[in-house]
Scaffold this motif. Structure first.
Motif, PDB file in Angstrom:
ATOM      1  N   ASP A 305       0.907  -1.170  -0.006  1.00 53.68           N
ATOM      2  CA  ASP A 305       0.134   0.045   0.010  1.00 53.68           C
ATOM      3  C   ASP A 305       0.944   1.128  -0.173  1.00 53.68           C
ATOM      4  O   ASP A 305       0.660   2.329  -0.617  1.00 53.68           O
ATOM      5  CB  ASP A 305      -0.865   0.017   1.268  1.00 53.68           C
ATOM      6  N   ARG A 306       2.005   1.159   0.795  1.00 57.83           N
ATOM      7  CA  ARG A 306       2.764   2.366   1.007  1.00 57.83           C
ATOM      8  C   ARG A 306       3.395   2.841  -0.571  1.00 57.83           C
ATOM      9  O   ARG A 306       3.424   3.950  -0.580  1.00 57.83           O
ATOM     10  CB  ARG A 306       3.914   2.061   1.867  1.00 57.83           C
ATOM     11  N   PHE A 307       3.614   1.838  -1.279  1.00 54.44           N
ATOM     12  CA  PHE A 307       4.068   2.230  -2.728  1.00 54.44           C
ATOM     13  C   PHE A 307       3.161   2.077  -3.753  1.00 54.44           C
ATOM     14  O   PHE A 307       3.217   2.193  -4.829  1.00 54.44           O
ATOM     15  CB  PHE A 307       5.287   1.237  -3.103  1.00 54.44           C
ATOM     16  N   GLY A 308       1.665   2.218  -3.422  1.00 59.05           N
ATOM     17  CA  GLY A 308       0.501   2.084  -4.130  1.00 59.05           C
ATOM     18  C   GLY A 308       0.451   1.097  -5.260  1.00 59.05           C
ATOM     19  O   GLY A 308       0.194   1.113  -6.187  1.00 59.05           O
ATOM     20  N   VAL A 309       0.864  -0.218  -4.807  1.00 62.82           N
ATOM     21  CA  VAL A 309       0.898  -1.282  -5.526  1.00 62.82           C
ATOM     22  C   VAL A 309      -0.478  -2.124  -5.568  1.00 62.82           C
ATOM     23  O   VAL A 309      -1.153  -2.227  -4.592  1.00 62.82           O
ATOM     24  CB  VAL A 309       2.095  -2.385  -5.181  1.00 62.82           C
ATOM     25  N   LYS A 310      -0.961  -2.156  -6.849  1.00 58.99           N
ATOM     26  CA  LYS A 310      -2.096  -2.807  -7.090  1.00 58.99           C
ATOM     27  C   LYS A 310      -2.278  -4.063  -6.595  1.00 58.99           C
ATOM     28  O   LYS A 310      -1.148  -4.987  -6.801  1.00 58.99           O
ATOM     29  CB  LYS A 310      -2.534  -2.890  -8.475  1.00 58.99           C
ATOM     30  N   THR A 311      -3.135  -4.666  -5.717  1.00 62.80           N
ATOM     31  CA  THR A 311      -3.122  -5.950  -5.027  1.00 62.80           C
ATOM     32  C   THR A 311      -4.558  -6.476  -5.247  1.00 62.80           C
ATOM     33  O   THR A 311      -5.468  -6.024  -4.869  1.00 62.80           O
ATOM     34  CB  THR A 311      -2.698  -5.959  -3.721  1.00 62.80           C
ATOM     35  N   GLY A 312      -4.337  -7.850  -5.603  1.00 57.97           N
ATOM     36  CA  GLY A 312      -5.594  -8.492  -5.477  1.00 57.97           C
ATOM     37  C   GLY A 312      -5.419  -9.982  -4.756  1.00 57.97           C
ATOM     38  O   GLY A 312      -4.284 -10.227  -4.088  1.00 57.97           O
ATOM     39  N   LEU A 313      -6.550 -10.890  -4.269  1.00 57.74           N
ATOM     40  CA  LEU A 313      -6.310 -11.904  -3.706  1.00 57.74           C
ATOM     41  C   LEU A 313      -6.297 -13.232  -4.697  1.00 57.74           C
ATOM     42  O   LEU A 313      -6.711 -13.191  -5.800  1.00 57.74           O
ATOM     43  CB  LEU A 313      -7.515 -12.259  -2.822  1.00 57.74           C
ATOM     44  N   GLY A 314      -5.341 -14.263  -4.269  1.00 59.93           N
ATOM     45  CA  GLY A 314      -5.138 -15.331  -4.996  1.00 59.93           C
ATOM     46  C   GLY A 314      -5.459 -16.632  -4.050  1.00 59.93           C
ATOM     47  O   GLY A 314      -4.795 -16.538  -2.964  1.00 59.93           O
ATOM     48  N   SER A 315      -6.169 -17.704  -4.458  1.00 63.96           N
ATOM     49  CA  SER A 315      -6.218 -18.908  -3.718  1.00 63.96           C
ATOM     50  C   SER A 315      -4.657 -19.613  -4.061  1.00 63.96           C
ATOM     51  O   SER A 315      -4.367 -20.252  -3.177  1.00 63.96           O
ATOM     52  CB  SER A 315      -7.048 -19.748  -4.182  1.00 63.96           C
ATOM     53  N   ASP A 316      -4.120 -19.494  -5.159  1.00 66.07           N
ATOM     54  CA  ASP A 316      -2.909 -20.282  -5.626  1.00 66.07           C
ATOM     55  C   ASP A 316      -3.223 -21.753  -5.324  1.00 66.07           C
ATOM     56  O   ASP A 316      -2.003 -22.519  -4.915  1.00 66.07           O
ATOM     57  CB  ASP A 316      -1.748 -19.734  -4.698  1.00 66.07           C
ATOM     58  N   VAL A 317      -4.447 -22.393  -5.358  1.00 71.70           N
ATOM     59  CA  VAL A 317      -4.639 -23.950  -5.410  1.00 71.70           C
ATOM     60  C   VAL A 317      -3.446 -24.434  -6.597  1.00 71.70           C
ATOM     61  O   VAL A 317      -3.310 -23.817  -7.717  1.00 71.70           O
ATOM     62  CB  VAL A 317      -5.982 -24.186  -5.775  1.00 71.70           C
ATOM     63  N   GLY A 318      -2.760 -25.433  -6.306  1.00 72.27           N
ATOM     64  CA  GLY A 318      -2.479 -26.371  -5.439  1.00 72.27           C
ATOM     65  C   GLY A 318      -1.769 -26.152  -3.880  1.00 72.27           C
ATOM     66  O   GLY A 318      -1.911 -26.948  -2.898  1.00 72.27           O
ATOM     67  N   ALA A 319      -0.923 -25.115  -3.878  1.00 75.36           N
ATOM     68  CA  ALA A 319      -0.263 -24.798  -2.778  1.00 75.36           C
ATOM     69  C   ALA A 319      -1.240 -24.073  -1.629  1.00 75.36           C
ATOM     70  O   ALA A 319      -1.270 -24.348  -0.639  1.00 75.36           O
ATOM     71  CB  ALA A 319       1.016 -23.827  -3.086  1.00 75.36           C
ATOM     72  N   GLY A 320      -2.197 -23.301  -2.468  1.00 78.94           N
ATOM     73  CA  GLY A 320      -3.315 -22.868  -1.599  1.00 78.94           C
ATOM     74  C   GLY A 320      -4.422 -23.985  -0.947  1.00 78.94           C
ATOM     75  O   GLY A 320      -4.418 -24.993  -1.782  1.00 78.94           O
ATOM     76  N   THR A 321      -4.857 -23.747   0.002  1.00 77.28           N
ATOM     77  CA  THR A 321      -5.449 -24.891   0.842  1.00 77.28           C
ATOM     78  C   THR A 321      -6.935 -24.770   0.704  1.00 77.28           C
ATOM     79  O   THR A 321      -7.790 -25.483   1.150  1.00 77.28           O
ATOM     80  CB  THR A 321      -5.305 -25.006   2.108  1.00 77.28           C
TER      81      THR A 321
END
Ligand SMILES: [Zn+2]
Length: 426
Positions: A305-321
């Motif tokens: 946020d401090r550097f204004g970077v666009k961010t979304g969420l990822g599940s990253d399945v299969g490492a994501g659970t």
């Protein structure tokens, strides 16, 4: 012209509430009007209904929110979710590469692609940026299945000429197969293409340069890869590029850091690296369940946020659970807590919807249910389980939303709509 309308409690967070306090749009008795899959009106039922006297809206019991947008997930790893005992590099060798080798077979790819997309819909995910495998056919399988479901899916053939022998392409085939896939799929239906080098360590310099060429040659495609996930990985990248100041330099020198680039993870970043992300307009996929599962580290959202970077969420399945971006919002909250920050539930919803759309360059199309956007939305059930029902009874909107993020998953997704059409019912 097909006009449909939906009456429900409606919540959307089309802009970042961390930037604008009036970002939250909440209609306790709301109306959403859709024409040919596109939103033409959103507001309070009492205000809007007189404008559409001939319309009989469908009444939906629950909380209607925009469909979730998963900014980083691997469809070929679907069957390897919950694989025990390793960190990133060893986990890839032991569990993932053998599973991905099977996607040379088109029938296998078709079967997993269909299961995967249906699982997204079951979890309320209506759009995703998806890793396929090194095989051209794995991308064909996913795009064909996404086209038949009218889902907004972005994917691409994985470039990995330094991968294991069973999963290796060459710089030449990376170029020719990617060009062929872009010609075949980019812009068809709601599909989009992403040039997809797996990560620095699995591509030669020659292949990374070709990836940069491909991104430059096709102004409508994205670049999708991983960065700074695991300390061992970061050390290996700096070992290969001893003159690099940070991992990001290795991508930067091949033209891969730009406004159409999305990097999963970005956990081990310093100010210089995060500053370069912000300056380039590049995006991050924050994948909390994966980062915890592989012991990779704790993403620092406040730093981004401090550097204004666009961010979304990822599940990253299969490492994501979990496929569930509700669960992922809950885990993001916990990771932020470990970093000494409090993730507001409305901001978590933003990250899982409009924030993801922004990270993918799709803010004009999806994520906020604003007029002119595509009508991908879901109906959440705050009473999906006995515990949720008890916890949310009589609770405020913020409280109900937070309880859904902490306690909810696919069970809390009652219905999923794609472009105004019902695509899944629990
Ligand atoms: Zn990944």
């Amino acid at each position: 012209m097909t006009l449909t309308a939906f009456r429900a409690e409606i919540l959307t967070v089309p802009t970042d509430p961390a930037q604008s306090p009036d970002a939250i749009q909440h209609y306790p008795d709301g109306l959403l009007v859709v024409e040919d899959g596109v939103v033409i009106a959103l507001g309070h039922y009492a205000d809007l209904a007189p404008r559409y006297p001939d319309l009989a809206p469908e009444i939906l019991p629950g909380l209607l929110v925009p469909g979730f947008i998963d900014t980083h997930i691997h469809y070929p790893q679907t069957e390897r979710i919950a694989a025990h005992g390793e960190q990133l590099l060893q986990w890839l060798e032991t569990h993932i590469f053998p599973a991905e080798a099977a996607f040379a077979d088109r029938a296998h790819a078709d079967a997993i692609a269909a299961f995967f997309l249906d699982e997204l819909l079951r979890n309320g995910t209506t759009s995703a940026l998806v890793f396929a495998t090194v095989h051209e056919t794995s991308v064909d399988a996913l795009f064909e299945a996404a086209l038949s479901r009218n889902m907004r899916i972005i994917s691409g053939k994985v470039l990995m000429d330094l991968g294991p022998p069973t999963l290796r392409d060459t710089p030449e085939t990376a170029r020719s197969e990617t060009e062929a896939l872009i010609a075949r799929w980019q812009g068809r239906g709601r599909l989009g293409y992403a040039v997809t080098p797996r990560f620095v360590l699995t591509s030669s310099d020659a292949q990374l340069a070709i990836a940069g060429d491909l991104v430059a040659a096709h102004p409508d495609v994205l670049m999708h890869t991983h960065m700074a996930e695991n300390p061992g990985e970061c050390a290996a990248v700096l070992g290969r590029f001893p003159d690099a100041r940070h991992y990001i330099d290795a991508y930067d020198r091949f033209g891969l850091v730009g406004p159409r680039s999305l990097f999963a993870h970005c956990i081990h970043m310093d100010d210089g690296a995060m500053g370069r992300m912000g300056q380039a307009g590049a995006a991050i996929s924050f994948c909390p369940t994966s980062n915890l599962f592989l012991g990779s580290g704790l993403f620092d959202l406040a730093h981004a946020d401090r550097f204004g970077v666009k961010t979304g969420l990822g599940s990253d399945v299969g490492a994501g659970t979990s496929f569930s971006l509700l669960s992922t919002q809950g885990e993001a909250y916990k990771v932020c807590q470990m970093r000494g920050a409090v993730l507001d539930p409305f901001r978590a919803l933003y990250l899982a919807t409009a924030g993801g759309a922004r990270a993918l360059g799709l803010s004009d199309r999806i994520g906020g249910l604003q007029v002119g956007q595509e009508a991908d939305f879901i109906l959440l059930d705050p009473a999906a389980t006995p515990l949720l029902a008890r916890r949310t009874a009589g609770a405020s909107l913020a409280d109900r939303l937070f309880a859904l993020q902490i306690l909810g998953d696919d069970r809390a997704v009652a219905q999923t709509y794609i472009a105004g059409k019902l695509a899944h019912t629990r």
